[in-house]
Design a protein around this motif. Structure first.
Motif, mmCIF file in Angstrom:
data_model
loop_
_atom_site.group_PDB
_atom_site.id
_atom_site.type_symbol
_atom_site.label_atom_id
_atom_site.label_comp_id
_atom_site.label_asym_id
_atom_site.label_seq_id
_atom_site.Cartn_x
_atom_site.Cartn_y
_atom_site.Cartn_z
ATOM 1 N N GLY A 183 -118.966 -127.757 -88.334
ATOM 2 C CA GLY A 183 -119.681 -127.545 -87.064
ATOM 3 C C GLY A 183 -121.172 -127.400 -87.296
ATOM 4 N N VAL A 184 -121.530 -126.677 -88.348
ATOM 5 C CA VAL A 184 -122.958 -126.438 -88.615
ATOM 6 C C VAL A 184 -123.650 -127.739 -89.051
ATOM 7 C CG1 VAL A 184 -124.566 -125.226 -90.155
ATOM 8 C CG2 VAL A 184 -122.751 -123.967 -89.011
ATOM 9 N N ILE A 185 -122.942 -128.578 -89.773
ATOM 10 C CA ILE A 185 -123.541 -129.878 -90.131
ATOM 11 C C ILE A 185 -123.841 -130.652 -88.849
ATOM 12 C CG2 ILE A 185 -123.079 -132.136 -91.199
ATOM 13 C CD1 ILE A 185 -121.756 -130.690 -93.505
ATOM 14 N N GLY A 186 -122.884 -130.662 -87.912
ATOM 15 C CA GLY A 186 -123.123 -131.366 -86.646
ATOM 16 C C GLY A 186 -124.318 -130.764 -85.913
ATOM 17 N N TRP A 187 -124.307 -129.457 -85.761
ATOM 18 C CA TRP A 187 -125.366 -128.803 -84.980
ATOM 19 C C TRP A 187 -126.727 -128.910 -85.672
ATOM 20 C CZ3 TRP A 187 -126.659 -122.993 -85.343
ATOM 21 C CH2 TRP A 187 -127.689 -122.679 -84.454
ATOM 22 N N LEU A 188 -126.797 -128.443 -86.926
ATOM 23 C CA LEU A 188 -128.118 -128.351 -87.577
ATOM 24 C C LEU A 188 -128.515 -129.616 -88.351
ATOM 25 C CD1 LEU A 188 -128.105 -124.671 -88.933
ATOM 26 C CD2 LEU A 188 -129.146 -125.546 -86.828
ATOM 27 N N VAL A 189 -127.591 -130.148 -89.168
ATOM 28 C CA VAL A 189 -127.980 -131.324 -89.978
ATOM 29 C C VAL A 189 -128.208 -132.529 -89.065
ATOM 30 C CG1 VAL A 189 -127.278 -132.915 -91.820
ATOM 31 C CG2 VAL A 189 -126.784 -130.464 -92.035
ATOM 32 N N GLN A 223 -124.281 -134.233 -82.769
ATOM 33 C CA GLN A 223 -124.882 -132.905 -82.673
ATOM 34 C C GLN A 223 -124.139 -132.059 -81.640
ATOM 35 O OE1 GLN A 223 -127.056 -131.336 -80.275
ATOM 36 N NE2 GLN A 223 -128.108 -129.852 -81.588
ATOM 37 N N ARG A 224 -123.809 -132.672 -80.537
ATOM 38 C CA ARG A 224 -123.140 -131.920 -79.453
ATOM 39 C C ARG A 224 -121.747 -131.490 -79.856
ATOM 40 N NH1 ARG A 224 -126.001 -132.256 -74.538
ATOM 41 N NH2 ARG A 224 -124.254 -131.266 -73.523
ATOM 42 N N GLN A 225 -121.013 -132.373 -80.578
ATOM 43 C CA GLN A 225 -119.662 -131.972 -80.959
ATOM 44 C C GLN A 225 -119.725 -130.790 -81.946
ATOM 45 O OE1 GLN A 225 -117.787 -132.352 -84.055
ATOM 46 N NE2 GLN A 225 -119.716 -132.938 -85.049
ATOM 47 N N GLY A 226 -120.773 -130.765 -82.792
ATOM 48 C CA GLY A 226 -120.918 -129.661 -83.748
ATOM 49 C C GLY A 226 -121.169 -128.358 -83.002
ATOM 50 N N ASN A 248 -126.147 -119.237 -92.355
ATOM 51 C CA ASN A 248 -126.999 -118.650 -93.402
ATOM 52 C C ASN A 248 -127.180 -119.613 -94.571
ATOM 53 O OD1 ASN A 248 -126.995 -116.380 -91.855
ATOM 54 N ND2 ASN A 248 -125.601 -115.193 -93.158
ATOM 55 N N ARG A 249 -126.096 -120.312 -94.933
ATOM 56 C CA ARG A 249 -126.183 -121.202 -96.097
ATOM 57 C C ARG A 249 -126.925 -122.515 -95.802
ATOM 58 N NH1 ARG A 249 -121.524 -122.916 -97.054
ATOM 59 N NH2 ARG A 249 -120.275 -121.649 -95.645
ATOM 60 N N TRP A 250 -126.868 -122.992 -94.544
ATOM 61 C CA TRP A 250 -127.424 -124.322 -94.246
ATOM 62 C C TRP A 250 -128.834 -124.308 -93.666
ATOM 63 C CZ3 TRP A 250 -125.338 -128.891 -95.815
ATOM 64 C CH2 TRP A 250 -124.025 -128.854 -96.277
ATOM 65 N N TRP A 251 -129.249 -123.182 -93.077
ATOM 66 C CA TRP A 251 -130.520 -123.177 -92.325
ATOM 67 C C TRP A 251 -131.713 -123.677 -93.154
ATOM 68 C CZ3 TRP A 251 -132.766 -123.566 -87.912
ATOM 69 C CH2 TRP A 251 -134.094 -123.151 -87.745
ATOM 70 N N TRP A 252 -131.917 -123.046 -94.324
ATOM 71 C CA TRP A 252 -133.118 -123.392 -95.109
ATOM 72 C C TRP A 252 -133.049 -124.814 -95.650
ATOM 73 C CZ3 TRP A 252 -137.300 -120.696 -94.524
ATOM 74 C CH2 TRP A 252 -137.207 -119.357 -94.122
#
Ligand code: BYC
Length: 347
Positions: free
Chosen positions: A152-158, A192-195, A218-222
């Motif tokens: 989910g975080v890959i979809g949203w942030l990446v 992005q939306r599905q994430g 926390n792990r993906w943000w930076w």
């Protein structure tokens, strides 16, 4: 109209070394080269599009091959971290969405390899550069996906960061790249939306699920902030890329836009972005944020991130395992061609 096959040498390289042998141009060749260069410059200044058959300086062609092939490799290697979760998706619905998304990334890679091929490089050359570790691909895909929340975080942030970087590429001066990006961006926005939606569902779940989402953020943000590339002052390719209309917005400006767009989304989701320096700056009308670990970024770009070796080994194995498919497709095409030739001879 000047074409790539237009037989003129490229503009002379500045700072030629003493031993460099410069091509001797006839006056006619020099004039033709000057006309080709002015036509190219006029088109760039008028914000026009350069097409594959137009004359272009060798450095422009090389820059595009570098960027588009790196981009294609990123899409293809980018299938791996999420692909790991297809067999472990928590429901049939999530599995179907994830399969479609990973398949889209494969498609993006193929459009981009095709766009790069219009510049005179071959798919084999590009893949060889990737498989031998000579080619770069996005740093972000060298980190592990430890839990379902990472998907989910890959979809949203990446994918969110990817869209921010890729929307301006729809206006890139090279036609085939710009057109590929229009299609890619449409699909990325679904990703992005599905994430985001998948994380929303988890955040409405139990405490364990919420903690899983926060841990993934926390792990993906930076790593996502670093994805935009080095600070403008260290971005060796930016000035020329912007002059040529390949790059429209700088690394730092895109990073800032991403931070400003993501902060309100994090609030809606109910997660904390792991940066104690992150705060609204009234004067700038933008968020301030903390220091990115550039040593870690460069270590990862240079092959020493947590998953670089694994990612490359997986790609090389997939390519080798697929050899029989390529052989069969070629044999079939040869057979078809022979049959057509026989029919034409008989007619
Ligand atoms: N990772 O002078 P700079 C996706 C390199 S796919 C690794 O600023 P430039 C997705 C850079 O190449 C996302 N290397 O370069 C897919 C250069 O080295 P070289 C991929 C990086 O070109 C599946 C050096 O650092 N997106 O999102 O002006 C699932 C100096 O940098 C990185 C694209 O490829 C990095 N993060 O700007 C989900 C977009 N950053 O080549 C999602 C197209 C920099 O001189 N590319 N480097 O040896 C671009 O827009 C630009 O090439 C960049 C870099 C902004 C990436």
């Amino acid at each position: 109209m000047y074409t790539q096959s237009f037989n003129v040498p490229d503009a002379p390289v500045a700072a030629a070394g003493p031993r460099e042998i410069k091509p001797v141009l006839t006056q006619e060749q020099q004039q033709a080269m000057d006309r080709a260069q002015s036509q190219f410059d006029r088109l760039i200044d008028a914000d026009g599009k350069i097409e594959p058959k137009d004359w272009m300086p060798e450095a422009y062609r090389k820059t595009l091959v570098r960027q588009i092939s790196q981009h294609a490799h990123s899409e293809i290697v980018g299938m791996l971290p999420e692909g790991n979760w297809i067999s472990r998706a928590p429901s049939l619905k999530r599995k179907a969405i994830l399969i479609a998304k990973v398949q889209d990334e494969g498609g993006h890679g193929l459009y981009l390899y095709s766009a790069a091929e219009t510049l005179g490089t071959s798919r084999d050359q590009m893949l060889d550069a990737l498989h031998t570790g000579r080619a770069k691909y996005s740093s972000i895909f060298n980190y592990p996906t430890l839990t379902w929340a990472d998907v989910g975080v890959i979809g949203w942030l990446v994918d969110g960061a990817a869209i921010m970087n890729q929307i301006p590429l729809c206006r890139c001066s090279y036609g085939p790249y710009a057109r590929a990006m229009v299609r890619i961006c449409k699909e990325e926005s679904f990703h992005q939306r599905q994430g985001f939606e998948s994380l929303m569902v988890m955040m409405q779940g139990n405490a364990e699920q919420q903690a899983m989402v926060q841990d993934a953020v926390n792990r993906w943000w930076w790593k996502c902030l670093a994805m935009f590339g080095p600070p403008d002052a260290d971005s060796t390719n930016s000035t020329q890329g912007m002059r040529w209309g390949i790059k429209r917005i700088s690394n730092d400006d895109l990073r800032q836009k991403f931070v400003d767009a993501t902060v309100p989304q994090a609030k809606v989701l109910g997660v904390t972005l792991p940066d104690s320096d992150l705060k609204w700056n009234e004067t700038r009308g933008q968020h301030d944020y903390g220091q990115i670990d550039w040593d870690e970024f460069w270590a990862t770009v240079n092959g020493n991130g947590p998953c670089n070796k694994e990612r490359l080994a997986t790609r090389v194995k997939a390519h080798e395992d697929g050899q029989w498919v390529r052989d069969a497709a070629l044999a079939y095409a040869r057979k078809q061609q022979q049959r057509l030739q026989q029919q034409q001879e008989a007619a």
